[in-house]
Write a protein that holds these residues in place. Structure first.
Motif, PDB file in Angstrom:
ATOM      1  N   TYR A 149     -13.017   0.309  -1.759  1.00 22.82           N
ATOM      2  CA  TYR A 149     -12.129  -0.310  -2.724  1.00 22.82           C
ATOM      3  C   TYR A 149     -10.869   0.514  -2.864  1.00 22.82           C
ATOM      4  O   TYR A 149     -10.836   1.692  -2.551  1.00 22.82           O
ATOM      5  CB  TYR A 149     -12.820  -0.594  -4.055  1.00 22.82           C
ATOM      6  CG  TYR A 149     -13.213   0.606  -4.880  1.00 22.82           C
ATOM      7  CD1 TYR A 149     -12.426   1.031  -5.944  1.00 22.82           C
ATOM      8  CD2 TYR A 149     -14.387   1.300  -4.617  1.00 22.82           C
ATOM      9  CE1 TYR A 149     -12.791   2.123  -6.707  1.00 22.82           C
ATOM     10  CE2 TYR A 149     -14.764   2.381  -5.385  1.00 22.82           C
ATOM     11  CZ  TYR A 149     -13.955   2.791  -6.438  1.00 22.82           C
ATOM     12  OH  TYR A 149     -14.325   3.868  -7.187  1.00 22.82           O
ATOM     13  N   TYR A 150      -9.807  -0.160  -3.305  1.00 20.74           N
ATOM     14  CA  TYR A 150      -8.470   0.402  -3.299  1.00 20.74           C
ATOM     15  C   TYR A 150      -7.831   0.255  -4.671  1.00 20.74           C
ATOM     16  O   TYR A 150      -8.050  -0.736  -5.367  1.00 20.74           O
ATOM     17  CB  TYR A 150      -7.583  -0.317  -2.270  1.00 20.74           C
ATOM     18  CG  TYR A 150      -8.156  -0.308  -0.884  1.00 20.74           C
ATOM     19  CD1 TYR A 150      -7.838   0.704   0.013  1.00 20.74           C
ATOM     20  CD2 TYR A 150      -9.038  -1.295  -0.459  1.00 20.74           C
ATOM     21  CE1 TYR A 150      -8.369   0.724   1.288  1.00 20.74           C
ATOM     22  CE2 TYR A 150      -9.574  -1.279   0.813  1.00 20.74           C
ATOM     23  CZ  TYR A 150      -9.247  -0.280   1.679  1.00 20.74           C
ATOM     24  OH  TYR A 150      -9.784  -0.257   2.938  1.00 20.74           O
TER      25      TYR A 150
ATOM     26  N   THR B 298      -3.888   1.248  -6.729  1.00 17.26           N
ATOM     27  CA  THR B 298      -2.494   1.633  -6.550  1.00 17.26           C
ATOM     28  C   THR B 298      -1.931   2.125  -7.873  1.00 17.26           C
ATOM     29  O   THR B 298      -2.534   1.921  -8.930  1.00 17.26           O
ATOM     30  CB  THR B 298      -1.642   0.440  -6.067  1.00 17.26           C
ATOM     31  OG1 THR B 298      -1.613  -0.551  -7.095  1.00 17.26           O
ATOM     32  CG2 THR B 298      -2.193  -0.166  -4.800  1.00 17.26           C
TER      33      THR B 298
ATOM     34  N   LYS C  71      -4.740  -1.540   6.243  1.00 14.48           N
ATOM     35  CA  LYS C  71      -6.056  -1.564   5.584  1.00 14.48           C
ATOM     36  C   LYS C  71      -6.609  -2.978   5.507  1.00 14.48           C
ATOM     37  O   LYS C  71      -7.669  -3.208   4.952  1.00 14.48           O
ATOM     38  CB  LYS C  71      -5.974  -0.962   4.181  1.00 14.48           C
ATOM     39  CG  LYS C  71      -5.535   0.487   4.160  1.00 14.48           C
ATOM     40  CD  LYS C  71      -6.529   1.367   4.862  1.00 14.48           C
ATOM     41  CE  LYS C  71      -6.083   2.825   4.811  1.00 14.48           C
ATOM     42  NZ  LYS C  71      -6.872   3.675   5.667  1.00 14.48           N
TER      43      LYS C  71
ATOM     44  N   ILE D  68      -5.613  -5.417   3.753  1.00 12.80           N
ATOM     45  CA  ILE D  68      -5.581  -5.978   2.403  1.00 12.80           C
ATOM     46  C   ILE D  68      -4.737  -7.243   2.394  1.00 12.80           C
ATOM     47  O   ILE D  68      -5.090  -8.229   1.759  1.00 12.80           O
ATOM     48  CB  ILE D  68      -5.046  -4.932   1.398  1.00 12.80           C
ATOM     49  CG1 ILE D  68      -6.030  -3.760   1.302  1.00 12.80           C
ATOM     50  CG2 ILE D  68      -4.790  -5.563   0.034  1.00 12.80           C
ATOM     51  CD1 ILE D  68      -5.525  -2.557   0.537  1.00 12.80           C
TER      52      ILE D  68
ATOM     53  N   LEU E 261      -1.316   4.290  -2.463  1.00  8.83           N
ATOM     54  CA  LEU E 261      -2.470   3.432  -2.196  1.00  8.83           C
ATOM     55  C   LEU E 261      -3.654   4.359  -2.019  1.00  8.83           C
ATOM     56  O   LEU E 261      -3.681   5.169  -1.087  1.00  8.83           O
ATOM     57  CB  LEU E 261      -2.262   2.583  -0.935  1.00  8.83           C
ATOM     58  CG  LEU E 261      -3.439   1.694  -0.526  1.00  8.83           C
ATOM     59  CD1 LEU E 261      -3.724   0.638  -1.592  1.00  8.83           C
ATOM     60  CD2 LEU E 261      -3.163   1.031   0.811  1.00  8.83           C
ATOM     61  N   GLU E 262      -4.613   4.283  -2.932  1.00  5.64           N
ATOM     62  CA  GLU E 262      -5.780   5.153  -2.874  1.00  5.64           C
ATOM     63  C   GLU E 262      -6.990   4.355  -2.415  1.00  5.64           C
ATOM     64  O   GLU E 262      -7.154   3.199  -2.788  1.00  5.64           O
ATOM     65  CB  GLU E 262      -6.034   5.776  -4.240  1.00  5.64           C
ATOM     66  CG  GLU E 262      -4.881   6.652  -4.702  1.00  5.64           C
ATOM     67  CD  GLU E 262      -5.089   7.173  -6.102  1.00  5.64           C
ATOM     68  OE1 GLU E 262      -5.157   8.412  -6.244  1.00  5.64           O
ATOM     69  OE2 GLU E 262      -5.188   6.354  -7.030  1.00  5.64           O
ATOM     70  N   MET E 263      -7.840   5.003  -1.617  1.00  3.95           N
ATOM     71  CA  MET E 263      -9.023   4.365  -1.067  1.00  3.95           C
ATOM     72  C   MET E 263     -10.254   5.126  -1.556  1.00  3.95           C
ATOM     73  O   MET E 263     -10.266   6.353  -1.559  1.00  3.95           O
ATOM     74  CB  MET E 263      -8.947   4.397   0.461  1.00  3.95           C
ATOM     75  CG  MET E 263     -10.067   3.677   1.149  1.00  3.95           C
ATOM     76  SD  MET E 263      -9.771   3.507   2.927  1.00  3.95           S
ATOM     77  CE  MET E 263      -9.975   5.174   3.487  1.00  3.95           C
TER      78      MET E 263
END
Length: 176
Positions: free
Chosen positions: A65-66, A68, A116, A118, A145-147
């Motif tokens: 999951y991501y 922002t 990614k 998305i 953008l963090e994963m």
């Protein structure tokens, strides 16, 4: 157009994307509505929610999951609403304190979203182009953008078949 574009390695004003995943050729994003670059959520793999100014995207194939920052969330929300990249750039540039290289930052952020998986380029319903509120940049113009992977097992679990009834939820069969 597409044959010539596949041979181009870069342009000054448009991001490049890879066709066909690993080892694919570079291409420009699809252009819709007379040359306007359009994207949409990759609904085949992603679940998206936007609440309280924050976007959360879950890849239900991988369980990743991501998240922002606020500005990234606002941009992603506009993309999923059908706004053209050019309209998003105009709206962001109107924010107080917007850096001079913001257009490059937005294109880089969009490349990350597409890498990614998305978002994907392609036709979408046209969205509005109202101004962005100043609160969207309250945590800066970095476009992070963090994963996250720590919940992937839980997100991918089948609550009917993969759960031990005696142990309860969220105990997944095979865990010790």
């Amino acid at each position: 157009y597409k044959e010539a574009v596949t041979e181009i390695i870069g342009t000054a004003d448009l991001p490049l994307f890879r066709d066909g995943g690993f080892g694919g050729r570079y291409r420009l994003p699809e252009k819709m509505d007379g040359g306007i670059i359009m994207y949409r959520l990759n609904e085949e793999k992603m679940f998206y929610d936007f609440a309280d100014g924050q976007a959360v995207v879950i890849n239900f194939v991988t369980g990743m999951y991501y998240g922002t920052d606020l500005l990234g969330s606002a941009i992603l929300n506009r993309i999923t609403a059908g706004c053209a990249v050019e309209e998003i750039i105009k709206a962001v540039k109107m924010l107080p304190g917007c850096p001079a290289d913001m257009e490059d930052r937005i294109h880089s952020f969009i490349r990350k979203l597409e890498e990614k998986e998305i978002i994907v380029s392609g036709p979408t319903s046209p969205g509005g182009s109202e101004p962005m509120g100043t609160e969207t940049a309250s945590d800066g113009f970095d476009l992070k953008l963090e994963m996250f992977a720590e919940m992937s097992d839980l997100l991918l679990a089948d609550p009917v078949h993969d759960v031990d009834i005696a142990a309860g939820w969220p105990f997944i069969n095979g865990e010790s």
